[in-house]
Design a protein around this motif. Sequence first.
Motif, PDB file in Angstrom:
ATOM      1  N   GLU A 279       0.840  -1.198   0.000  1.00 37.80           N
ATOM      2  CA  GLU A 279       0.000   0.000   0.000  1.00 37.80           C
ATOM      3  C   GLU A 279       0.875   1.247   0.000  1.00 37.80           C
ATOM      4  O   GLU A 279       1.960   1.257   0.591  1.00 37.80           O
ATOM      5  CB  GLU A 279      -0.913   0.021   1.238  1.00 37.80           C
TER       6      GLU A 279
ATOM      7  N   ASP B   7      -4.674   6.825 -12.737  1.00 37.23           N
ATOM      8  CA  ASP B   7      -4.248   5.438 -12.894  1.00 37.23           C
ATOM      9  C   ASP B   7      -4.570   4.926 -14.292  1.00 37.23           C
ATOM     10  O   ASP B   7      -5.132   5.640 -15.127  1.00 37.23           O
ATOM     11  CB  ASP B   7      -4.853   4.548 -11.795  1.00 37.23           C
TER      12      ASP B   7
ATOM     13  N   GLN C 140      -4.147  10.304   0.268  1.00 34.25           N
ATOM     14  CA  GLN C 140      -4.599   9.216  -0.587  1.00 34.25           C
ATOM     15  C   GLN C 140      -4.036   7.912  -0.045  1.00 34.25           C
ATOM     16  O   GLN C 140      -2.823   7.792   0.165  1.00 34.25           O
ATOM     17  CB  GLN C 140      -4.164   9.378  -2.038  1.00 34.25           C
ATOM     18  N   TRP C 141      -4.929   6.963   0.193  1.00 35.67           N
ATOM     19  CA  TRP C 141      -4.545   5.640   0.687  1.00 35.67           C
ATOM     20  C   TRP C 141      -4.804   4.657  -0.447  1.00 35.67           C
ATOM     21  O   TRP C 141      -5.950   4.396  -0.802  1.00 35.67           O
ATOM     22  CB  TRP C 141      -5.360   5.270   1.909  1.00 35.67           C
ATOM     23  N   MET C 142      -3.750   4.120  -1.034  1.00 35.70           N
ATOM     24  CA  MET C 142      -3.880   3.255  -2.202  1.00 35.70           C
ATOM     25  C   MET C 142      -3.341   1.867  -1.892  1.00 35.70           C
ATOM     26  O   MET C 142      -2.221   1.722  -1.403  1.00 35.70           O
ATOM     27  CB  MET C 142      -3.124   3.836  -3.395  1.00 35.70           C
ATOM     28  N   THR C 143      -4.142   0.849  -2.162  1.00 41.94           N
ATOM     29  CA  THR C 143      -3.713  -0.536  -2.066  1.00 41.94           C
ATOM     30  C   THR C 143      -3.401  -1.016  -3.475  1.00 41.94           C
ATOM     31  O   THR C 143      -4.303  -1.186  -4.294  1.00 41.94           O
ATOM     32  CB  THR C 143      -4.813  -1.413  -1.439  1.00 41.94           C
TER      33      THR C 143
ATOM     34  N   TYR D 106      -8.365   2.178  -3.705  1.00 43.06           N
ATOM     35  CA  TYR D 106      -7.827   3.419  -3.156  1.00 43.06           C
ATOM     36  C   TYR D 106      -8.960   4.316  -2.682  1.00 43.06           C
ATOM     37  O   TYR D 106     -10.123   4.136  -3.047  1.00 43.06           O
ATOM     38  CB  TYR D 106      -6.958   4.157  -4.183  1.00 43.06           C
TER      39      TYR D 106
ATOM     40  N   ASP E 198      -9.452   8.690  -1.697  1.00 41.50           N
ATOM     41  CA  ASP E 198      -8.953  10.039  -1.470  1.00 41.50           C
ATOM     42  C   ASP E 198      -9.673  10.591  -0.247  1.00 41.50           C
ATOM     43  O   ASP E 198     -10.909  10.634  -0.205  1.00 41.50           O
ATOM     44  CB  ASP E 198      -9.216  10.931  -2.688  1.00 41.50           C
TER      45      ASP E 198
END
Length: 295
Positions: free
Chosen positions: A65, A79, A93-96, A134, A136
């Motif tokens: 992540e 993306d 922003q938390w993106m896996t 993800y 935002d």
Amino acid sequence: MTQRTLQRLIPSIAASDGAGVKIKRSLGQNQHTRLDPFLMLDFFGSDQAGDYIKGFPPHPHRGFETVTYMLEGHMLHEDHLGNQGHLKSGGVQWMTAGRGIIHSEMPQQEAGLMQGFQLWLNLPAAEKMKPAAYVDIAPEQIPQLSLPQGQVKIIAGTLQSGAFQQGGPIQGLSTDPQYYDLQLDANQQLTLQLAANHTAFVYPYAGSVNIQDGTAQRTVPQHHAGVLGRGDSVTLVTKAPVRLLLLAAAPIGEPIVQYGPFVMNSMAEIEQAISDYQQGTLTGEGAAESIKLAH
């Protein structure tokens, strides 16, 4: 409560990433500066456009992540599926990445201060090939609390100090991360509770902070990661105003094999990731999912 003490310091080093963005890297300089499950922590901060203007053009990820916390500035995330997200001052922003994502992060400003962090957080083997996802997180979705000692923003996990507790927007992940941004006044002392089995560290980015160790105190200087020992609480002590991150998460305890933007458990899996990327099958089928925020 068992107080956590300062075990070691990891000084940040000057580096560059993306298309030449100047950064300070603490965690992730090499395999000896990872803290399971934390893989990397980069700080970027400059008011000189040449230090950041070329940004991070399209690049792949698999197996972990990324958490981007924008203190000041404006970035556009895009993306491979055409999704877009604007990351502005105070937002996250938390993106896996999961099985795979190809994305870019490009500045939307030509002048002024751009400042923030990017954290890489490992995924357990069982989750490394799940669909990308993800979210935002706008600044107003992040609780910001006033304490007698200063202020705190709660990005992930539940902040506990004595009988008081407050949860942040990111909850329920397998590594159970705690991610706090603290702004403490001079001559203050603050004790926070942490899960006893979590890996934890502090990172002062404006000023320094002391960690209480019995009757003594040990200093974590600015732009150093201060690795904390085991325990269920930490006491922060200030002499002057300071801003710092406090991060903790449950260790995974699995092998780590990293090749650039791919983090897997074996070299065979890395070779497969490289092959998938070269053949255009890194990301698999279907749209990226959306991570649900806690309410």
